[in-house]
Design a protein around this motif. Structure first.
Motif, PDB file in Angstrom:
ATOM      1  N   ASP A  14       4.307   6.575  -6.919  1.00  6.17           N
ATOM      2  CA  ASP A  14       3.721   6.865  -5.752  1.00  6.17           C
ATOM      3  C   ASP A  14       2.377   6.271  -5.608  1.00  6.17           C
ATOM      4  O   ASP A  14       1.777   5.660  -6.406  1.00  6.17           O
ATOM      5  CB  ASP A  14       3.665   8.426  -5.628  1.00  6.17           C
ATOM      6  CG  ASP A  14       2.773   8.846  -6.902  1.00  6.17           C
ATOM      7  OD1 ASP A  14       2.981   8.389  -8.005  1.00  6.17           O
ATOM      8  OD2 ASP A  14       1.996   9.761  -6.587  1.00  6.17           O
ATOM      9  N   LEU A  15       2.380   6.140  -4.148  1.00  4.82           N
ATOM     10  CA  LEU A  15       1.123   5.348  -3.761  1.00  4.82           C
ATOM     11  C   LEU A  15      -0.054   6.123  -2.981  1.00  4.82           C
ATOM     12  O   LEU A  15       0.532   7.233  -2.231  1.00  4.82           O
ATOM     13  CB  LEU A  15       1.351   4.288  -2.722  1.00  4.82           C
ATOM     14  CG  LEU A  15       2.317   3.035  -3.254  1.00  4.82           C
ATOM     15  CD1 LEU A  15       2.920   2.374  -2.227  1.00  4.82           C
ATOM     16  CD2 LEU A  15       1.401   2.217  -4.110  1.00  4.82           C
ATOM     17  N   GLU A  16      -1.217   6.046  -3.198  1.00  2.00           N
ATOM     18  CA  GLU A  16      -2.322   6.757  -2.328  1.00  2.00           C
ATOM     19  C   GLU A  16      -3.190   5.695  -1.684  1.00  2.00           C
ATOM     20  O   GLU A  16      -3.477   4.719  -2.304  1.00  2.00           O
ATOM     21  CB  GLU A  16      -3.245   7.769  -3.110  1.00  2.00           C
ATOM     22  CG  GLU A  16      -2.525   8.671  -3.982  1.00  2.00           C
ATOM     23  CD  GLU A  16      -3.574   9.605  -4.714  1.00  2.00           C
ATOM     24  OE1 GLU A  16      -4.179  10.684  -4.311  1.00  2.00           O
ATOM     25  OE2 GLU A  16      -3.858   9.182  -5.886  1.00  2.00           O
ATOM     26  N   LEU A  50       3.415   4.722   4.804  1.00  2.00           N
ATOM     27  CA  LEU A  50       2.431   5.719   4.158  1.00  2.00           C
ATOM     28  C   LEU A  50       2.127   6.823   5.276  1.00  2.00           C
ATOM     29  O   LEU A  50       1.777   6.402   6.342  1.00  2.00           O
ATOM     30  CB  LEU A  50       1.284   5.224   3.663  1.00  2.00           C
ATOM     31  CG  LEU A  50       1.466   4.539   2.222  1.00  2.00           C
ATOM     32  CD1 LEU A  50       1.863   3.021   2.289  1.00  2.00           C
ATOM     33  CD2 LEU A  50       0.295   4.683   1.235  1.00  2.00           C
ATOM     34  N   ARG A  51       2.143   7.948   5.016  1.00  2.00           N
ATOM     35  CA  ARG A  51       1.766   9.060   5.987  1.00  2.00           C
ATOM     36  C   ARG A  51       0.934  10.197   5.319  1.00  2.00           C
ATOM     37  O   ARG A  51       0.637  10.041   4.343  1.00  2.00           O
ATOM     38  CB  ARG A  51       3.232   9.548   6.566  1.00  2.00           C
ATOM     39  CG  ARG A  51       3.821   8.551   7.325  1.00  2.00           C
ATOM     40  CD  ARG A  51       5.114   9.252   8.101  1.00  2.00           C
ATOM     41  NE  ARG A  51       5.971   8.391   8.857  1.00  2.00           N
ATOM     42  CZ  ARG A  51       6.715   7.672   8.348  1.00  2.00           C
ATOM     43  NH1 ARG A  51       7.032   7.402   7.092  1.00  2.00           N
ATOM     44  NH2 ARG A  51       7.326   6.612   9.242  1.00  2.00           N
ATOM     45  N   LYS A  80       9.332  13.235   0.931  1.00  2.00           N
ATOM     46  CA  LYS A  80      10.498  13.686   0.165  1.00  2.00           C
ATOM     47  C   LYS A  80      11.756  13.167   0.312  1.00  2.00           C
ATOM     48  O   LYS A  80      12.695  13.233  -0.186  1.00  2.00           O
ATOM     49  CB  LYS A  80      10.641  15.296   0.605  1.00  2.00           C
ATOM     50  CG  LYS A  80      10.769  15.508   2.100  1.00  2.00           C
ATOM     51  CD  LYS A  80      10.924  16.973   2.427  1.00  2.00           C
ATOM     52  CE  LYS A  80      10.654  17.390   3.934  1.00  2.00           C
ATOM     53  NZ  LYS A  80       9.209  17.975   4.123  1.00  2.00           N
ATOM     54  N   ASP A  81      11.889  12.180   1.325  1.00  2.00           N
ATOM     55  CA  ASP A  81      13.080  11.305   1.855  1.00  2.00           C
ATOM     56  C   ASP A  81      12.733   9.966   1.414  1.00  2.00           C
ATOM     57  O   ASP A  81      13.792   9.179   2.012  1.00  2.00           O
ATOM     58  CB  ASP A  81      13.194  11.441   3.365  1.00  2.00           C
ATOM     59  CG  ASP A  81      13.442  13.026   3.550  1.00  2.00           C
ATOM     60  OD1 ASP A  81      14.128  13.794   2.971  1.00  2.00           O
ATOM     61  OD2 ASP A  81      13.014  13.417   4.858  1.00  2.00           O
ATOM     62  N   GLN A  82      11.809   9.500   0.842  1.00  2.00           N
ATOM     63  CA  GLN A  82      11.608   8.223   0.544  1.00  2.00           C
ATOM     64  C   GLN A  82      11.909   7.974  -1.241  1.00  2.00           C
ATOM     65  O   GLN A  82      11.324   8.727  -2.032  1.00  2.00           O
ATOM     66  CB  GLN A  82      10.262   7.828   0.936  1.00  2.00           C
ATOM     67  CG  GLN A  82      10.151   7.694   2.347  1.00  2.00           C
ATOM     68  CD  GLN A  82       8.757   7.532   2.705  1.00  2.00           C
ATOM     69  OE1 GLN A  82       7.810   8.248   2.326  1.00  2.00           O
ATOM     70  NE2 GLN A  82       8.606   6.570   3.941  1.00  2.00           N
TER      71      GLN A  82
END
Length: 120
Positions: A14-16, A50-51, A80-82
């Motif tokens: 995961d990315l922030e 990214l959102r 959740k869909d990626q």
């Protein structure tokens, strides 16, 4: 002009991402509906969007709220869909460019090498 902080967590891929107006980390807020595109030159055909995490506080992984009057500087991948599995692992490396459009202006961060934060 501004600064981008991009953090890759190698355990889940995961990315922030935080946008800052200055080197001191002061937020560069954009409308919450903005999405940020990462284009991976090192991984042919790979891009991610990214959102925001949510419309309420848009808190980061440390629980810090990043939503201010419908604007934010904080974005995440995946939702959740990626699928983020291709970003997993302490040995992962990639060349990435960051870009987004906000209020009629385009912003682009030149390509740089991304490594998991755990190896820094």
């Amino acid at each position: 002009a501004g600064f981008v902080e991009l953090k890759l967590h190698d355990d889940l891929g995961d990315l922030e991402l935080w946008l800052s107006a200055a080197a001191d980390g002061s937020p560069l807020d954009v409308p919450a509906g903005t999405s940020v595109t990462l284009t991976f030159a090192s991984h042919e055909g790979k891009t991610v969007e990214l959102r925001i995490r949510n419309d309420d506080k848009n808190e980061d992984e440390d629980g810090v709220a990043n939503m201010r009057a419908g604007r934010t500087n904080y974005f995440i991948f995946p939702d959740k869909d990626q699928d983020a599995t291709w970003l997993k692992g302490a040995d992962w490396r990639g060349v990435v460019e960051v870009s987004f459009e906000s209020e009629g202006a385009w912003y682009v961060c030149p390509a740089f090498v991304l490594v998991p934060h755990s190896v820094l």
